[in-house]
Design an enzyme around this catalytic site. Sequence first.
Site, mmCIF file in Angstrom:
data_model
loop_
_atom_site.group_PDB
_atom_site.id
_atom_site.type_symbol
_atom_site.label_atom_id
_atom_site.label_comp_id
_atom_site.label_asym_id
_atom_site.label_seq_id
_atom_site.Cartn_x
_atom_site.Cartn_y
_atom_site.Cartn_z
ATOM 1 N N LEU A 1 -4.762 17.980 7.124
ATOM 2 C CA LEU A 1 -5.565 18.383 5.609
ATOM 3 C C LEU A 1 -3.970 18.749 4.625
ATOM 4 C CD1 LEU A 1 -4.457 22.059 4.748
ATOM 5 C CD2 LEU A 1 -6.228 22.505 6.468
ATOM 6 N N LYS B 1 0.209 11.857 14.392
ATOM 7 C CA LYS B 1 0.603 13.075 13.128
ATOM 8 C C LYS B 1 1.958 13.079 12.962
ATOM 9 C CE LYS B 1 0.352 16.890 10.158
ATOM 10 N NZ LYS B 1 -0.606 16.453 9.365
ATOM 11 N N LEU C 1 4.492 9.272 -4.319
ATOM 12 C CA LEU C 1 5.486 8.259 -4.685
ATOM 13 C C LEU C 1 5.884 7.961 -6.643
ATOM 14 C CD1 LEU C 1 4.934 4.517 -4.653
ATOM 15 C CD2 LEU C 1 6.594 5.161 -3.687
ATOM 16 N N CYS D 1 5.380 21.821 6.416
ATOM 17 C CA CYS D 1 4.990 20.887 6.813
ATOM 18 C C CYS D 1 6.252 19.822 7.243
ATOM 19 C CB CYS D 1 3.581 20.462 7.385
ATOM 20 S SG CYS D 1 2.760 21.144 7.391
ATOM 21 N N LYS E 1 4.198 23.103 -3.728
ATOM 22 C CA LYS E 1 3.933 22.576 -4.761
ATOM 23 C C LYS E 1 2.094 23.026 -5.797
ATOM 24 C CE LYS E 1 0.075 20.352 -1.573
ATOM 25 N NZ LYS E 1 -0.702 19.919 -0.966
HETATM 26 P P1 NAD Z 1 -0.376 29.342 10.024
HETATM 27 O O1 NAD Z 1 1.031 30.198 9.911
HETATM 28 O O2 NAD Z 1 -0.978 29.756 7.818
HETATM 29 O O3 NAD Z 1 -0.997 30.516 11.089
HETATM 30 C C1 NAD Z 1 -0.760 30.482 11.633
HETATM 31 C C2 NAD Z 1 -2.076 31.525 12.628
HETATM 32 O O4 NAD Z 1 -2.270 31.798 14.014
HETATM 33 C C3 NAD Z 1 -1.307 33.044 11.606
HETATM 34 O O5 NAD Z 1 -2.978 33.467 10.765
HETATM 35 C C4 NAD Z 1 -0.834 33.662 13.203
HETATM 36 O O6 NAD Z 1 -1.465 35.246 12.652
HETATM 37 C C5 NAD Z 1 -1.962 33.164 14.094
HETATM 38 N N1 NAD Z 1 -1.364 33.579 15.645
HETATM 39 C C6 NAD Z 1 -0.324 33.368 16.409
HETATM 40 N N2 NAD Z 1 0.111 33.757 17.434
HETATM 41 C C7 NAD Z 1 -1.457 33.332 17.656
HETATM 42 C C8 NAD Z 1 -1.984 33.950 19.400
HETATM 43 N N3 NAD Z 1 -0.963 33.528 19.939
HETATM 44 N N4 NAD Z 1 -2.970 34.056 19.304
HETATM 45 C C9 NAD Z 1 -3.616 34.103 17.781
HETATM 46 N N5 NAD Z 1 -3.311 33.943 16.285
HETATM 47 C C10 NAD Z 1 -1.614 33.601 16.464
HETATM 48 O O7 NAD Z 1 0.325 27.965 10.290
HETATM 49 P P2 NAD Z 1 -0.805 26.929 9.317
HETATM 50 O O8 NAD Z 1 0.061 26.324 8.104
HETATM 51 O O9 NAD Z 1 -2.132 27.215 9.378
HETATM 52 O O10 NAD Z 1 -0.187 25.883 10.967
HETATM 53 C C11 NAD Z 1 -0.473 26.013 12.036
HETATM 54 C C12 NAD Z 1 -0.227 24.787 12.733
HETATM 55 O O11 NAD Z 1 -1.279 23.878 11.966
HETATM 56 C C13 NAD Z 1 1.383 24.153 13.079
HETATM 57 O O12 NAD Z 1 1.491 23.313 13.796
HETATM 58 C C14 NAD Z 1 1.124 23.003 11.152
HETATM 59 O O13 NAD Z 1 2.140 22.331 11.857
HETATM 60 C C15 NAD Z 1 0.067 22.302 11.796
HETATM 61 N N6 NAD Z 1 -0.452 21.746 10.191
HETATM 62 C C16 NAD Z 1 -0.088 22.485 8.857
HETATM 63 C C17 NAD Z 1 -0.632 21.849 7.929
HETATM 64 C C18 NAD Z 1 -0.411 22.453 6.629
HETATM 65 O O14 NAD Z 1 -1.144 22.131 5.525
HETATM 66 N N7 NAD Z 1 -0.555 24.055 5.762
HETATM 67 C C19 NAD Z 1 -1.187 21.090 7.676
HETATM 68 C C20 NAD Z 1 -1.869 19.884 8.824
HETATM 69 C C21 NAD Z 1 -1.519 20.593 10.293
#
Ligand code: NAD
Length: 430
Positions: free
Chosen positions: A153, A204, A250, A260, A320
Site C-alpha cells: 500500500l 518487497k 518519474l 519506507c 507526500k
Molecule cells: P506504524 O508505526 O504506523 O504502526 C506499527 C504499530 O505497531 C504501532 O501502532 C505500534 O504501537 C504497534 N506495535 C509495536 N509493537 C507492538 C507489539 N509488541 N504488540 C502490538 N503492537 C505493537 O508502522 P507501519 O507504517 O504500519 O509499518 C508497519 C510495517 O509495515 C513496517 O515493517 C513497514 O515497513 C511496513 N510497511 C509500511 C508501509 C507504509 O506505507 N507505512 C507500507 C508497506 C509496508
Amino acid sequence: MKIAIVGTGYVGLVSGTCFAEVGHEVICVDNDKKKVATLQAGQIPIYEPGLEDLIKKNVAAGRLKFTDSIKEGVEKSLVVFIAVPTPPQPDGSVDLTYIEKVAREIAAVMTEYRVIVDKSTVPVKTGDRVTQTIARYTQGKVEFDVVSNPEFLREGSAVADLMNPDRVVVGTDSERATAIMKEIYEPFKAPIMVTDLNSAELIKHAANSFLALKISYINAVSIICEMSGANVDMVAEGMGADKRIGRAFLNAGIGYGGSCFPKDLSAFTKISEDLGYDFRLLKEVSEINRIQKNRFLKQIRDTLWVLKDKKIGVLGLAFKGNTDDVRSSVAMDLVELMQREGAIVRAYDPQGMEKAKSLLPNIVYCNKAEEVAEGVEALVVATEWNEFKDLDWKSMKSKMISPHLFDGRNLLDPQKMRDIGFDYYSIGRS
Ligand code: NAD
C-alpha cells in the site's frame, strides 16, 4: 475468516479495516493502550482518505474490534498477521526486535493451529527465524505455519490500494496455509502469487528499491535538464509513454522520503552486503537522493544568501500529499536544515501539523496556507498537496517581502508563476 492483526498502525489498521470490509471478522491488536482506547472511542489516530467511514461502518457491523490483548487476538483468530515496525538501525540493518517479541508473545498464548503472517517489511530469511522462534517457545507442541505477505500500500491511497491490489504475494511452502490465504484474499479479485518464503520477503525490498531508483533516476536526469536547458517534465512524459518504462515514479523533485523508501533501501543494501554482494547501484540511489535535497537548499541559499534571521515559508510537511505522516519527510529535513542556519520557518500542512509539532516544535505553525506567506522572503513548496495548486498565488505574492518561490515538487506552472511576478525556481525546468 477470523483474523487478528498485531500492530494497528498505517498497515495494520488499514488492512484490518479492509479485511473487515470484505466480510472477515477482524481484531486489531496494539500494545499502545492509548491508541486502542482512542480507536475504541471511535477516533481514528491516522489520516487516510476514506478510512474513517470504513472503520465506523465495520465497527458498527461488529466485524472490526480493537484490543490491547494479544491473547484475545490469537485465541479468537485462525490467522494472525504481524504489522509492527521494522525500523532502521544506525548501520542500515533492520531492527527486528518488534517482530521477535511478537513472535514470542504469539507462541506464549497459542494453543492450536494458527497461520502467522508477516506483513511487516523484513529482510529475507526473517520468516525462518520467526518459525524457529515460535517452535522454540511452543516447545514444538502446537502446529502452525509462517507466511510472508508483504504489503504494497501507499500512504495517501492506502484504502484504495488495499481494496484493489495489483497483486497479492503469499510466501509459504504449506498447502494448508496457501488455501487459507487464498480464502482471505479471494474477495479482493486480485492475482495471488504464491512463492516460497524467501522470495516473498525479497519481492518487497526489491520492489521498493526499484521505485526509489526510478525517482533518483529522473532526479539525476533533472540535473542534466537544468544544465542543458531541457524540461524534465517533457522528458519524463516522453520516457513514460513507453510501456516498458511507465510514467509512474518519474516525477522530479527534492527526493523521496517517508518511513519506507529510505529505510528499505538501506536495509536491502545491508542485506546484500551481509550476503556478500556490494549493491553499489543502491548506494548511488541514496546518494542522488541526498544530493537532490542539498542542491535545492543551495538554490535557496544562493538566492537569499545568509539564511540567519530570514523568514521562510514552507508549504507542506508530510512526506507526500494526502497523508499526515511526517516520518523521514524531506520537507521536515529541509525545515530542520534551514533552522540550523538560523532561518525563521513558518509552515502549514493540511494534515501533518500535529505530528510535525512533536518533532519540530520551533516552527511557526500557521492555520492556513495563506498565512505562511505573511512577511516571508521566500516560499518553499515541499509537499505535493493538490490544494497548494489552487491557492490565490497573486494574493500570496502580495503578502511576501520578496517574491522568491522554490517549488520542490514541480507542482506549479512556471509560466503562470513568472507572469504573476514570482522569481520562480523548480526542479529540472528552466
Ligand atoms: P506504524 O508505526 O504506523 O504502526 C506499527 C504499530 O505497531 C504501532 O501502532 C505500534 O504501537 C504497534 N506495535 C509495536 N509493537 C507492538 C507489539 N509488541 N504488540 C502490538 N503492537 C505493537 O508502522 P507501519 O507504517 O504500519 O509499518 C508497519 C510495517 O509495515 C513496517 O515493517 C513497514 O515497513 C511496513 N510497511 C509500511 C508501509 C507504509 O506505507 N507505512 C507500507 C508497506 C509496508
